[in-house]
Every structure is written in C-alpha cells, then in structure tokens.
Design an enzyme around this catalytic site. Sequence first.
Site, PDB file in Angstrom:
ATOM      1  CE  LYS A 167       8.533  -0.559  -5.399  1.00 24.61           C
ATOM      2  NZ  LYS A 167       8.500  -0.776  -3.946  1.00 24.61           N
TER       3      LYS A 167
ATOM      4  NE  ARG B 196     -10.951   7.540  -3.032  1.00 25.32           N
ATOM      5  CZ  ARG B 196      -9.851   7.002  -2.543  1.00 25.32           C
ATOM      6  NH1 ARG B 196      -9.350   7.439  -1.397  1.00 25.32           N
ATOM      7  NH2 ARG B 196      -9.255   6.020  -3.189  1.00 25.32           N
TER       8      ARG B 196
ATOM      9  N   GLY C 116      -6.139   0.354  -4.330  1.00 20.38           N
ATOM     10  CA  GLY C 116      -5.842  -1.022  -3.934  1.00 20.38           C
ATOM     11  C   GLY C 116      -7.015  -1.949  -4.148  1.00 20.38           C
TER      12      GLY C 116
ATOM     13  N   GLY D  17      -5.465   5.117  -8.116  1.00 21.91           N
ATOM     14  CA  GLY D  17      -5.422   6.544  -7.828  1.00 21.91           C
ATOM     15  C   GLY D  17      -4.519   7.324  -8.761  1.00 21.91           C
TER      16      GLY D  17
END
Length: 401
Positions: A205, A45, A381, A358
């Site tokens: 999930k 990053r 996200g 990630g």
Amino acid sequence: MVAGINLMQETKSIRDVEIEGKRVLIRVDFNVPMDSDFNISDDTRIREAIPTINHCIDNGAKSIVLVSHLGRPRGKSSEFSLKHILKRLERLLNRSVIFVESLEGVSSVMATLPQKSVILLENIRFLEGEEKNDEKLSKNLASLCDIYINDAFGASHRKHASTYGVAKFAPVKVAGLLLKKEIDSFAKALASPLKPVLLIVGGSKVSSKITLLSNILDVVDKIVIGGAMSNTFLKSLGYDMQRSLVEDPLVPEAAKILGLAKQKGVKIYLPVDVVCTDDIKNPKEIKITPAQDVPENFLAADIGPASVKLFSEVIRDCETIIWNGPMGVYEVQNFSRGTFQLAHVVADTYAYSVIGGGDTADAIDRAGEKDNMSFTSTGGGASLELLEGKILPAFEVLERK
C-alpha cells in the site's frame, strides 16, 4: 528528520548508569513468530535482547525483571503465553529464568531470590491497562525497579504502560543496548550517510508509506519503488493496471510525489516490466509484460527481469541503501524472484545497508542474505515511523545525556 534522530541519539543508555545492587526492569520485545505447535520460527528478537540482559547480570544487578508482549491477545490466552518462549530464552542466556504470571507474583518472588536472578513476567498485554497506558499499571511496573530499561525497539512507537507510562514513575529510565544500536544504525543511514543514498520501498500500500516518501525526499538521492504500491504510481502515469492492486484515491498523491521528487532532484525508478498472473494463489497463466501492457483481467505480482536489471544498476551505484517493503508477493515462489534477486545484489555491494520492516527482513532471510546486510531492524512499524521523521514515544520519556 535529522534533528529528531540526533535528539533520540542523545538518550542515556545502560552504559551511562550504575547497575550494581539495583533492581532492573527491562522492557524487551519477545514478540516472535511461532507455528501452531508453538515452535519459534525466528528468534532474532530474543537474541537481540541477550546483550542487555547479560550486561545487567555481569554488572551485578540485584534482580532483573523482563516485560514483553506477544501477539495481540484479547485478554488472557494460552496461545499468546510467554511460557512458549521460556526454554529458548533460558538456552540463549545459559541460565534458568523464573516465569511469573502476575505483577503481585513478581514482588513476592523478588524477595526470596538470590542476586542476579532473571524473572520473566507473563505477556503484559494480558493486562487491560497496558495498551491504554494506564497510570496505575505504570506505577505498579515502576515499583518493581530502581532502573527502567527500554530495549524493545519493535514497540517503541507505542504509548503503552510498559513502553511509555512506566518511565514517568521510574527513578532512572535509560535505553538498552538494542535500542541504542537501532537508533545509531538509522542515524548512520539518515543523519550522516555516505552518498548517494538510495531508498528501496515496496509492499502492498502507498497509504502506509505516503508520509515516508514525502519526508525522505530531503535525505535520499534516489528511490526505487516496487511491490503493489508501484501500481498506484504507474497508474498516475496513465497506465492501465487492470486487476492489479491500486489505491485509486491516492493516484493524485502519487503524481504529486513524482513531481516533488523531480523538483528536488531525486530520481525515482518504477518497474519497467512486471510478472503478472490471472490468480496469485492458483495461477493458470503467468506472463512477463511491459508495465504499461498488463493483459486484461491480469494483475501484477512481482517486478520483471528488466526491472531487476534496472534496479540492480541503481543499487550498485549507491553507498547507503535503506530498504522497506518487498518487490512482490515474495511468500509465493512464482512471485519471489524480484525481491530475492535484489537482496542478492544489495548483499554483494559495499554499501551500508539498513533493512527495516518485518516483511522485508523475512524476505531477506528467505533469500539467504540476512547475515550479509549491514543492519536489520527488529521493528516494523517503529522503523517506518522513524523513516517518516517522527520522534518515537519510547525515546521521548528516557533520560538524555
């Protein structure tokens, strides 16, 4: 989805404005992983922000203020100080960077520094108003610049003062080179892709990806589902998954998505076999079994070799590949093979491959294939919300062409 991506692509970038002699504030994303001794384990990053910073330096910016968060601190904490990334930033920029602990300090320092100086502000989340999108903080940030540049794709889905509120008060607000590269790369995969388009989705999930699966059916031709989330889909087919992680309330929703995909002609592939164990951390037994025959008191922890073969054939048949979520508990060596083998297969294709999330990026890196993917997103996200068809807040407030 496509309309939203096209709208975000219309955002102005730093290449569309005059930088020379201007005070520039860049919202970067230096939220990098570090060990207990503050050694940076992955500086991607920081590296991705360098082209935007250098563009401002090369084009004669009067001053350059860098704003970022690190972790999720509750108030000030030395553990989350951006001091820990200062040396790496200086080495990558090949120039000194002035570290300042407060907004007031930035104002006073700017008045005394030579042109093209680079200032790094302490972790913006140390300020209570950041995550509340406080108007006063937004105004104070805007007062430090003539041009506000958002280059923090990883935080572009947040309505925070430094990613959203500041744009309301900044005279000029545009996207950095990384922000543009991110949206253009996703546009290539979603808005104007080479077909067939494949989505590989995994992770733990279903709940975190139910919107993604529902919305992307109009864009993709095939979907491979692995990881623990595949257990919920397998249970919807009537399989007894024993102790495997299953989101029981979402079993009907999983069945609904399978039905909807069939209606739309989208082929969904689920694991045909799994690597299962009695315990993930301290396994006494590890078995490879058909997906419908998980032994009593065992749980699925990875896709099996037959699933790898099936998924690999699907991958080789596609021209565009979007991957979000690992196929198993890749952090544990015993259950990493499925994810790593698929990473090798994707890397060996000529398809346009976009890696989002990630965990997925980390898994690809561990597999040694990071440099062999077409594009790896810096946002977890943010990339997920983009795939869900949402317009990211950071793009909403920037100027358009």
